[in-house]
Design an enzyme around this catalytic site. Structure first.
Site, PDB file in Angstrom:
ATOM      1  CB  THR A  13     -14.336 -43.083 -82.195  1.00 48.02           C
ATOM      2  OG1 THR A  13     -12.992 -42.849 -82.653  1.00 48.02           O
ATOM      3  CG2 THR A  13     -15.017 -44.076 -83.097  1.00 48.02           C
ATOM      4  NE  ARG A  41      -6.424 -46.005 -81.227  1.00 47.75           N
ATOM      5  CZ  ARG A  41      -5.463 -45.340 -81.845  1.00 47.75           C
ATOM      6  NH1 ARG A  41      -4.281 -45.909 -82.023  1.00 47.75           N
ATOM      7  NH2 ARG A  41      -5.639 -44.104 -82.287  1.00 47.75           N
ATOM      8  CB  SER A  42     -12.719 -47.290 -84.210  1.00 46.70           C
ATOM      9  OG  SER A  42     -12.243 -46.455 -83.188  1.00 46.70           O
ATOM     10  CB  CYS A 130     -11.594 -25.003 -77.462  1.00 43.45           C
ATOM     11  SG  CYS A 130     -10.054 -25.506 -76.681  1.00 43.45           S
ATOM     12  CD  GLN A 157      -7.382 -23.764 -72.151  1.00 44.11           C
ATOM     13  OE1 GLN A 157      -6.706 -22.756 -72.273  1.00 44.11           O
ATOM     14  NE2 GLN A 157      -7.337 -24.754 -73.014  1.00 44.11           N
ATOM     15  CB  SER A 160     -13.446 -31.827 -72.464  1.00 47.50           C
ATOM     16  OG  SER A 160     -13.491 -30.452 -72.117  1.00 47.50           O
ATOM     17  N   GLY A 161     -10.409 -30.686 -73.156  1.00 46.18           N
ATOM     18  CA  GLY A 161      -9.540 -30.065 -74.156  1.00 46.18           C
ATOM     19  C   GLY A 161      -8.454 -31.007 -74.638  1.00 46.18           C
ATOM     20  CE  LYS A 214      -2.420 -24.698 -80.625  1.00 44.87           C
ATOM     21  NZ  LYS A 214      -2.962 -25.941 -80.041  1.00 44.87           N
ATOM     22  NE  ARG A 236      -5.584 -29.509 -70.136  1.00 47.99           N
ATOM     23  CZ  ARG A 236      -6.034 -29.212 -71.361  1.00 47.99           C
ATOM     24  NH1 ARG A 236      -7.280 -28.817 -71.560  1.00 47.99           N
ATOM     25  NH2 ARG A 236      -5.233 -29.305 -72.406  1.00 47.99           N
ATOM     26  CG  HIS A 243     -11.981 -24.759 -72.141  1.00 47.70           C
ATOM     27  ND1 HIS A 243     -11.917 -26.007 -71.563  1.00 47.70           N
ATOM     28  CD2 HIS A 243     -11.223 -24.828 -73.265  1.00 47.70           C
ATOM     29  CE1 HIS A 243     -11.155 -26.798 -72.325  1.00 47.70           C
ATOM     30  NE2 HIS A 243     -10.732 -26.109 -73.360  1.00 47.70           N
TER      31      HIS A 243
HETATM   32  P1  A2P Z   1      -9.867 -44.027 -82.474  1.00 50.43           P
HETATM   33  O1  A2P Z   1     -11.004 -43.885 -81.501  1.00 50.43           O
HETATM   34  O2  A2P Z   1     -10.094 -45.158 -83.434  1.00 50.43           O
HETATM   35  O3  A2P Z   1      -8.524 -44.029 -81.832  1.00 50.43           O
HETATM   36  P2  A2P Z   1      -9.781 -37.564 -79.114  1.00 50.43           P
HETATM   37  O4  A2P Z   1      -9.469 -36.164 -79.599  1.00 50.43           O
HETATM   38  O5  A2P Z   1     -10.988 -37.633 -78.255  1.00 50.43           O
HETATM   39  O6  A2P Z   1      -8.570 -38.220 -78.503  1.00 50.43           O
HETATM   40  O7  A2P Z   1     -10.130 -38.426 -80.439  1.00 50.43           O
HETATM   41  C1  A2P Z   1      -9.229 -38.592 -81.504  1.00 50.43           C
HETATM   42  C2  A2P Z   1      -9.970 -39.148 -82.708  1.00 50.43           C
HETATM   43  O8  A2P Z   1      -9.032 -39.283 -83.771  1.00 50.43           O
HETATM   44  C3  A2P Z   1     -10.567 -40.534 -82.488  1.00 50.43           C
HETATM   45  O9  A2P Z   1     -11.724 -40.673 -83.277  1.00 50.43           O
HETATM   46  C4  A2P Z   1      -9.452 -41.451 -82.999  1.00 50.43           C
HETATM   47  O10 A2P Z   1      -9.922 -42.704 -83.443  1.00 50.43           O
HETATM   48  C5  A2P Z   1      -8.984 -40.654 -84.195  1.00 50.43           C
HETATM   49  N1  A2P Z   1      -7.615 -41.017 -84.567  1.00 50.43           N
HETATM   50  C6  A2P Z   1      -6.513 -40.943 -83.796  1.00 50.43           C
HETATM   51  N2  A2P Z   1      -5.424 -41.409 -84.467  1.00 50.43           N
HETATM   52  C7  A2P Z   1      -5.871 -41.788 -85.685  1.00 50.43           C
HETATM   53  C8  A2P Z   1      -5.264 -42.371 -86.854  1.00 50.43           C
HETATM   54  N3  A2P Z   1      -3.952 -42.640 -86.894  1.00 50.43           N
HETATM   55  N4  A2P Z   1      -6.042 -42.617 -87.926  1.00 50.43           N
HETATM   56  C9  A2P Z   1      -7.364 -42.343 -87.889  1.00 50.43           C
HETATM   57  N5  A2P Z   1      -8.000 -41.809 -86.836  1.00 50.43           N
HETATM   58  C10 A2P Z   1      -7.274 -41.533 -85.746  1.00 50.43           C
END
Ligand code: A2P
Length: 338
Positions: A13, A41-42, A130, A157, A160-161, A214, A236, A243
Protein backbone atom coordinates in the site's frame (compact mmCIF):
# COMPACT_ATOMS: atom_id res chain seq x y z
CA UNK A 1 4.70 -21.39 -21.65
CA UNK A 2 7.48 -20.13 -19.36
CA UNK A 3 7.51 -20.44 -15.61
CA UNK A 4 5.05 -18.35 -13.61
CA UNK A 5 5.78 -17.03 -10.12
CA UNK A 6 3.91 -16.54 -6.89
CA UNK A 7 4.82 -12.95 -6.01
CA UNK A 8 4.29 -11.06 -2.74
CA UNK A 9 4.62 -7.30 -2.38
CA UNK A 10 5.60 -6.46 1.21
CA UNK A 11 4.47 -2.86 1.81
CA UNK A 12 1.99 -3.06 -1.08
CA UNK A 13 0.00 0.00 0.00
CA UNK A 14 3.05 2.30 0.10
CA UNK A 15 4.17 4.79 -2.55
CA UNK A 16 6.65 2.28 -4.02
CA UNK A 17 4.54 -0.84 -3.33
CA UNK A 18 1.61 0.40 -5.42
CA UNK A 19 3.91 1.15 -8.32
CA UNK A 20 5.53 -2.29 -8.01
CA UNK A 21 2.00 -3.64 -8.60
CA UNK A 22 1.50 -1.34 -11.62
CA UNK A 23 4.85 -2.29 -13.15
CA UNK A 24 4.28 -6.05 -12.72
CA UNK A 25 1.08 -5.54 -14.73
CA UNK A 26 2.55 -3.18 -17.35
CA UNK A 27 5.59 -5.34 -18.08
CA UNK A 28 3.51 -8.54 -17.97
CA UNK A 29 5.80 -10.20 -15.42
CA UNK A 30 4.74 -13.87 -15.32
CA UNK A 31 2.70 -13.75 -12.09
CA UNK A 32 0.85 -16.92 -11.12
CA UNK A 33 -0.55 -15.49 -7.92
CA UNK A 34 -0.08 -12.17 -6.10
CA UNK A 35 -0.13 -11.36 -2.40
CA UNK A 36 -0.44 -7.81 -1.13
CA UNK A 37 1.08 -7.51 2.37
CA UNK A 38 0.78 -4.43 4.58
CA UNK A 39 0.23 -3.46 8.22
CA UNK A 40 -2.88 -3.99 10.35
CA UNK A 41 -3.87 -0.43 9.32
CA UNK A 42 -4.74 -1.80 5.87
CA UNK A 43 -6.79 -4.78 7.14
CA UNK A 44 -10.04 -5.20 5.21
CA UNK A 45 -8.85 -3.13 2.23
CA UNK A 46 -8.35 -4.45 -1.28
CA UNK A 47 -6.04 -3.67 -4.19
CA UNK A 48 -6.74 -4.46 -7.83
CA UNK A 49 -4.50 -6.66 -9.93
CA UNK A 50 -5.10 -7.60 -13.56
CA UNK A 51 -8.73 -6.55 -13.31
CA UNK A 52 -9.60 -8.38 -10.09
CA UNK A 53 -9.81 -7.21 -6.49
CA UNK A 54 -7.33 -8.86 -4.13
CA UNK A 55 -7.57 -8.69 -0.30
CA UNK A 56 -4.67 -6.98 1.42
CA UNK A 57 -3.18 -9.37 3.99
CA UNK A 58 -1.68 -8.28 7.29
CA UNK A 59 2.03 -9.13 7.22
CA UNK A 60 2.94 -12.02 9.51
CA UNK A 61 5.54 -14.75 9.94
CA UNK A 62 3.42 -17.16 7.88
CA UNK A 63 2.84 -14.78 4.97
CA UNK A 64 5.44 -16.35 2.70
CA UNK A 65 4.36 -19.99 2.38
CA UNK A 66 4.34 -20.92 -1.32
CA UNK A 67 5.73 -17.52 -2.37
CA UNK A 68 8.61 -17.54 -4.91
CA UNK A 69 9.57 -13.86 -5.02
CA UNK A 70 9.01 -11.15 -2.40
CA UNK A 71 9.28 -7.54 -3.58
CA UNK A 72 9.91 -5.75 -0.29
CA UNK A 73 9.28 -2.05 0.31
CA UNK A 74 7.99 -1.67 3.86
CA UNK A 75 11.20 -0.19 5.30
CA UNK A 76 14.54 -1.54 6.54
CA UNK A 77 13.38 -2.64 10.00
CA UNK A 78 10.50 -4.70 8.55
CA UNK A 79 12.86 -6.31 6.03
CA UNK A 80 15.27 -7.22 8.84
CA UNK A 81 12.44 -8.57 11.00
CA UNK A 82 10.96 -10.78 8.25
CA UNK A 83 13.95 -11.91 6.17
CA UNK A 84 14.36 -15.11 8.20
CA UNK A 85 10.76 -16.12 7.52
CA UNK A 86 11.15 -15.30 3.81
CA UNK A 87 14.31 -17.38 3.50
CA UNK A 88 12.79 -20.23 5.58
CA UNK A 89 9.94 -20.31 3.03
CA UNK A 90 12.60 -20.65 0.27
CA UNK A 91 11.43 -17.42 -1.33
CA UNK A 92 13.80 -14.88 -2.90
CA UNK A 93 13.58 -11.35 -1.48
CA UNK A 94 14.26 -8.37 -3.74
CA UNK A 95 14.62 -5.74 -1.06
CA UNK A 96 14.13 -2.04 -1.72
CA UNK A 97 15.38 -1.02 1.73
CA UNK A 98 18.92 -0.26 2.86
CA UNK A 99 18.91 -3.24 5.27
CA UNK A 100 21.24 -5.59 3.35
CA UNK A 101 22.69 -3.48 0.53
CA UNK A 102 26.27 -3.40 1.79
CA UNK A 103 26.37 -7.03 3.03
CA UNK A 104 29.17 -8.94 1.25
CA UNK A 105 26.97 -11.86 0.26
CA UNK A 106 24.09 -9.71 -1.04
CA UNK A 107 24.19 -8.58 -4.68
CA UNK A 108 23.26 -4.92 -5.20
CA UNK A 109 21.94 -4.69 -8.72
CA UNK A 110 21.01 -2.21 -11.44
CA UNK A 111 20.04 -4.45 -14.37
CA UNK A 112 21.53 -2.07 -16.98
CA UNK A 113 24.88 -2.25 -15.13
CA UNK A 114 25.56 -5.48 -13.24
CA UNK A 115 22.77 -8.02 -13.95
CA UNK A 116 25.30 -10.87 -13.66
CA UNK A 117 25.61 -10.18 -9.91
CA UNK A 118 22.07 -11.57 -9.46
CA UNK A 119 23.59 -15.04 -9.95
CA UNK A 120 25.55 -14.67 -6.69
CA UNK A 121 22.44 -14.32 -4.53
CA UNK A 122 21.81 -16.46 -1.46
CA UNK A 123 18.14 -15.58 -1.24
CA UNK A 124 18.50 -11.79 -1.01
CA UNK A 125 19.06 -9.30 -3.84
CA UNK A 126 19.16 -5.63 -2.83
CA UNK A 127 17.70 -2.77 -4.83
CA UNK A 128 19.99 0.27 -4.55
CA UNK A 129 19.16 3.69 -3.12
CA UNK A 130 16.99 5.73 -5.49
CA UNK A 131 19.50 8.56 -6.06
CA UNK A 132 22.27 6.02 -6.67
CA UNK A 133 20.27 4.22 -9.39
CA UNK A 134 19.40 7.49 -11.14
CA UNK A 135 23.07 8.59 -11.02
CA UNK A 136 24.67 5.37 -12.23
CA UNK A 137 22.45 4.49 -15.21
CA UNK A 138 23.99 7.34 -17.27
CA UNK A 139 27.45 7.15 -15.62
CA UNK A 140 28.09 3.52 -16.62
CA UNK A 141 28.42 4.16 -20.39
CA UNK A 142 30.71 7.12 -19.65
CA UNK A 143 32.86 4.95 -17.40
CA UNK A 144 33.07 2.21 -20.04
CA UNK A 145 34.15 4.73 -22.70
CA UNK A 146 36.51 6.99 -20.78
CA UNK A 147 37.06 5.64 -17.21
CA UNK A 148 35.61 7.94 -14.60
CA UNK A 149 38.21 9.29 -12.16
CA UNK A 150 35.96 11.46 -9.92
CA UNK A 151 32.27 12.29 -9.45
CA UNK A 152 30.79 15.27 -7.57
CA UNK A 153 27.01 15.07 -7.26
CA UNK A 154 24.36 17.29 -5.63
CA UNK A 155 20.83 15.94 -5.45
CA UNK A 156 17.42 17.63 -5.46
CA UNK A 157 15.22 14.89 -4.00
CA UNK A 158 11.44 14.93 -4.10
CA UNK A 159 9.19 14.23 -1.12
CA UNK A 160 8.29 10.85 -2.70
CA UNK A 161 11.65 9.66 -1.35
CA UNK A 162 10.06 9.71 2.11
CA UNK A 163 7.16 7.51 0.93
CA UNK A 164 3.45 8.23 0.64
CA UNK A 165 3.52 10.16 3.94
CA UNK A 166 6.27 12.45 2.65
CA UNK A 167 4.22 13.37 -0.42
CA UNK A 168 1.08 13.81 1.71
CA UNK A 169 2.97 16.16 4.05
CA UNK A 170 3.90 18.53 1.20
CA UNK A 171 0.31 18.45 -0.14
CA UNK A 172 -1.08 19.17 3.33
CA UNK A 173 1.36 22.06 3.81
CA UNK A 174 0.22 23.53 0.46
CA UNK A 175 -3.43 23.36 1.61
CA UNK A 176 -2.68 24.73 5.10
CA UNK A 177 -0.57 27.57 3.69
CA UNK A 178 -3.39 28.56 1.31
CA UNK A 179 -5.87 28.47 4.20
CA UNK A 180 -3.57 30.56 6.41
CA UNK A 181 -3.26 27.71 8.95
CA UNK A 182 -0.14 26.59 10.81
CA UNK A 183 1.92 24.03 8.86
CA UNK A 184 2.39 20.56 10.36
CA UNK A 185 5.89 19.06 10.25
CA UNK A 186 6.40 15.34 10.79
CA UNK A 187 8.39 13.42 8.11
CA UNK A 188 10.99 16.14 7.48
CA UNK A 189 13.18 18.11 9.89
CA UNK A 190 11.54 21.42 8.85
CA UNK A 191 8.63 22.56 6.71
CA UNK A 192 9.37 21.52 3.12
CA UNK A 193 6.97 23.95 1.43
CA UNK A 194 8.90 27.03 0.16
CA UNK A 195 12.07 25.42 1.47
CA UNK A 196 15.11 23.21 0.74
CA UNK A 197 16.45 20.90 3.44
CA UNK A 198 20.11 19.80 3.11
CA UNK A 199 19.54 16.84 5.40
CA UNK A 200 18.28 13.41 4.28
CA UNK A 201 18.53 10.50 6.74
CA UNK A 202 20.79 10.85 9.81
CA UNK A 203 24.10 12.70 10.18
CA UNK A 204 27.43 10.99 10.86
CA UNK A 205 30.15 12.58 13.05
CA UNK A 206 32.18 13.61 9.96
CA UNK A 207 29.33 15.85 8.77
CA UNK A 208 27.98 13.65 5.96
CA UNK A 209 24.46 12.23 5.98
CA UNK A 210 23.65 8.55 5.67
CA UNK A 211 21.94 9.29 2.32
CA UNK A 212 25.18 10.85 1.02
CA UNK A 213 27.26 7.88 2.13
CA UNK A 214 24.73 5.46 0.59
CA UNK A 215 25.44 7.13 -2.76
CA UNK A 216 29.20 6.80 -2.25
CA UNK A 217 29.34 3.23 -0.95
CA UNK A 218 26.60 1.77 -3.14
CA UNK A 219 28.11 3.32 -6.30
CA UNK A 220 31.47 1.71 -5.54
CA UNK A 221 29.85 -1.70 -4.98
CA UNK A 222 27.60 -1.65 -8.08
CA UNK A 223 30.37 -0.42 -10.39
CA UNK A 224 32.88 -2.91 -8.88
CA UNK A 225 35.18 0.08 -8.25
CA UNK A 226 35.97 0.03 -4.50
CA UNK A 227 38.29 3.03 -4.83
CA UNK A 228 35.94 5.19 -6.92
CA UNK A 229 36.35 8.88 -6.00
CA UNK A 230 32.83 10.17 -5.47
CA UNK A 231 31.30 12.73 -3.14
CA UNK A 232 27.67 13.79 -2.65
CA UNK A 233 25.44 16.48 -1.13
CA UNK A 234 21.82 15.38 -0.83
CA UNK A 235 18.98 17.89 -0.50
CA UNK A 236 15.22 17.47 -0.06
CA UNK A 237 13.21 19.83 -2.30
CA UNK A 238 9.48 20.66 -2.40
CA UNK A 239 8.70 18.52 -5.46
CA UNK A 240 6.19 15.71 -5.18
CA UNK A 241 7.96 13.16 -7.31
CA UNK A 242 11.22 12.50 -9.26
CA UNK A 243 14.76 13.22 -8.13
CA UNK A 244 17.14 15.58 -9.96
CA UNK A 245 20.93 15.57 -9.75
CA UNK A 246 23.64 18.03 -10.81
CA UNK A 247 26.69 15.92 -11.66
CA UNK A 248 30.31 16.76 -12.42
CA UNK A 249 32.21 13.80 -13.89
CA UNK A 250 35.98 13.72 -14.46
CA UNK A 251 37.37 11.11 -16.83
CA UNK A 252 40.79 9.64 -17.66
CA UNK A 253 40.19 10.11 -21.40
CA UNK A 254 38.81 13.46 -22.55
CA UNK A 255 35.23 13.38 -23.85
CA UNK A 256 33.55 16.27 -25.64
CA UNK A 257 29.96 17.18 -24.80
CA UNK A 258 28.94 15.78 -28.18
CA UNK A 259 30.69 12.48 -27.49
CA UNK A 260 28.87 12.19 -24.15
CA UNK A 261 25.56 12.99 -25.85
CA UNK A 262 26.21 10.32 -28.52
CA UNK A 263 27.17 7.74 -25.89
CA UNK A 264 24.08 8.43 -23.78
CA UNK A 265 21.75 8.36 -26.78
CA UNK A 266 22.72 4.70 -27.26
CA UNK A 267 22.68 3.79 -23.56
CA UNK A 268 19.96 1.47 -22.22
CA UNK A 269 17.51 3.15 -19.85
CA UNK A 270 18.64 6.69 -20.77
CA UNK A 271 16.83 9.44 -22.72
CA UNK A 272 18.86 12.49 -23.72
CA UNK A 273 16.81 15.69 -23.58
CA UNK A 274 19.34 18.36 -24.35
CA UNK A 275 18.43 21.16 -26.74
CA UNK A 276 18.97 24.51 -25.05
CA UNK A 277 17.82 26.50 -28.09
CA UNK A 278 14.37 24.97 -27.72
CA UNK A 279 14.42 25.05 -23.90
CA UNK A 280 14.70 21.25 -23.74
CA UNK A 281 16.13 19.84 -20.54
CA UNK A 282 14.73 17.32 -18.08
CA UNK A 283 12.54 18.49 -15.20
CA UNK A 284 11.03 16.44 -12.38
CA UNK A 285 7.43 17.45 -13.07
CA UNK A 286 7.62 16.09 -16.62
CA UNK A 287 9.82 13.04 -15.94
CA UNK A 288 7.36 11.72 -13.31
CA UNK A 289 5.75 8.53 -14.57
CA UNK A 290 8.56 7.85 -17.08
CA UNK A 291 10.81 4.79 -16.95
CA UNK A 292 14.08 6.18 -18.32
CA UNK A 293 16.64 8.38 -16.60
CA UNK A 294 16.66 11.70 -18.46
CA UNK A 295 19.89 13.64 -19.07
CA UNK A 296 20.37 17.20 -20.27
CA UNK A 297 22.52 20.34 -19.87
CA UNK A 298 25.54 18.27 -20.99
CA UNK A 299 28.54 20.59 -21.16
CA UNK A 300 32.31 20.50 -20.85
CA UNK A 301 33.58 21.81 -17.52
CA UNK A 302 35.93 24.66 -18.49
CA UNK A 303 37.50 24.68 -15.01
CA UNK A 304 39.05 21.20 -15.49
CA UNK A 305 40.91 19.37 -18.27
CA UNK A 306 38.70 16.36 -18.69
CA UNK A 307 35.33 16.84 -17.04
CA UNK A 308 31.66 17.08 -17.95
CA UNK A 309 28.70 18.71 -16.21
CA UNK A 310 25.24 17.21 -16.60
CA UNK A 311 21.73 17.43 -15.17
CA UNK A 312 20.00 14.11 -14.53
CA UNK A 313 16.35 13.49 -13.60
CA UNK A 314 14.65 10.18 -12.85
CA UNK A 315 11.36 9.08 -11.36
CA UNK A 316 12.39 7.92 -7.90
CA UNK A 317 9.29 5.75 -7.48
CA UNK A 318 9.78 3.99 -10.85
CA UNK A 319 13.45 3.57 -11.95
CA UNK A 320 14.67 4.67 -8.53
CA UNK A 321 12.70 1.92 -6.80
CA UNK A 322 9.78 -0.15 -8.18
CA UNK A 323 10.89 -0.51 -11.80
CA UNK A 324 14.46 -1.45 -10.88
CA UNK A 325 13.11 -4.10 -8.47
CA UNK A 326 10.83 -5.61 -11.14
CA UNK A 327 13.72 -5.52 -13.66
CA UNK A 328 15.76 -7.54 -11.13
CA UNK A 329 12.87 -10.03 -10.94
CA UNK A 330 12.97 -10.21 -14.75
CA UNK A 331 16.70 -11.04 -14.68
CA UNK A 332 15.97 -13.74 -12.08
CA UNK A 333 13.22 -15.20 -14.28
CA UNK A 334 15.23 -14.92 -17.52
CA UNK A 335 18.33 -16.54 -16.02
CA UNK A 336 16.31 -19.27 -14.26
CA UNK A 337 17.67 -18.16 -10.87
CA UNK A 338 14.37 -19.04 -9.17
P1 A2P B 1 0.27 0.41 5.66
O1 A2P B 1 -0.24 1.20 4.48
O2 A2P B 1 -0.70 -0.65 6.08
O3 A2P B 1 0.77 1.27 6.77
P2 A2P B 1 5.57 4.20 2.41
O4 A2P B 1 7.02 3.88 2.10
O5 A2P B 1 4.86 4.84 1.28
O6 A2P B 1 5.44 4.95 3.71
O7 A2P B 1 4.84 2.78 2.64
C1 A2P B 1 5.24 1.87 3.64
C2 A2P B 1 4.58 0.52 3.37
O8 A2P B 1 5.02 -0.38 4.38
C3 A2P B 1 3.06 0.54 3.45
O9 A2P B 1 2.54 -0.44 2.58
C4 A2P B 1 2.81 0.15 4.91
O10 A2P B 1 1.55 -0.45 5.12
C5 A2P B 1 3.89 -0.89 5.10
N1 A2P B 1 4.22 -1.06 6.51
C6 A2P B 1 4.66 -0.11 7.37
N2 A2P B 1 4.82 -0.63 8.62
C7 A2P B 1 4.46 -1.93 8.53
C8 A2P B 1 4.37 -3.02 9.47
N3 A2P B 1 4.71 -2.86 10.75
N4 A2P B 1 3.96 -4.22 9.01
C9 A2P B 1 3.61 -4.38 7.72
N5 A2P B 1 3.66 -3.41 6.79
C10 A2P B 1 4.07 -2.20 7.18
Amino acid sequence: MGKEYNVAIMGATGAVGEIMRDILEERKFPVKDIKFLASARSKGKKMSFQGREVDIEVLGEDSFKGVDIVLASAGASISKDYVKHILDAKALIIDNSSAFRMDDDVPLVIPEINPEDCGLNKGIIANPNCSTIILLVPLKPIHDAAKITRVVVSTYQATSGAGAKGMAELEQQIRDYAAGSALKVDKFAYQILHNLIPHIDVFFEDGYTKEEMKMVNESRKIMHEPGMRITATTVRVPCLRSHSESVNVETEKKLTAKEVRDLLEKAPGVTVEDDIHNKKYPMPFYVSGKDDVYVGRIREDFSADKAINMWIVGDQLRKGAALNAVQIAEVVAREGLK
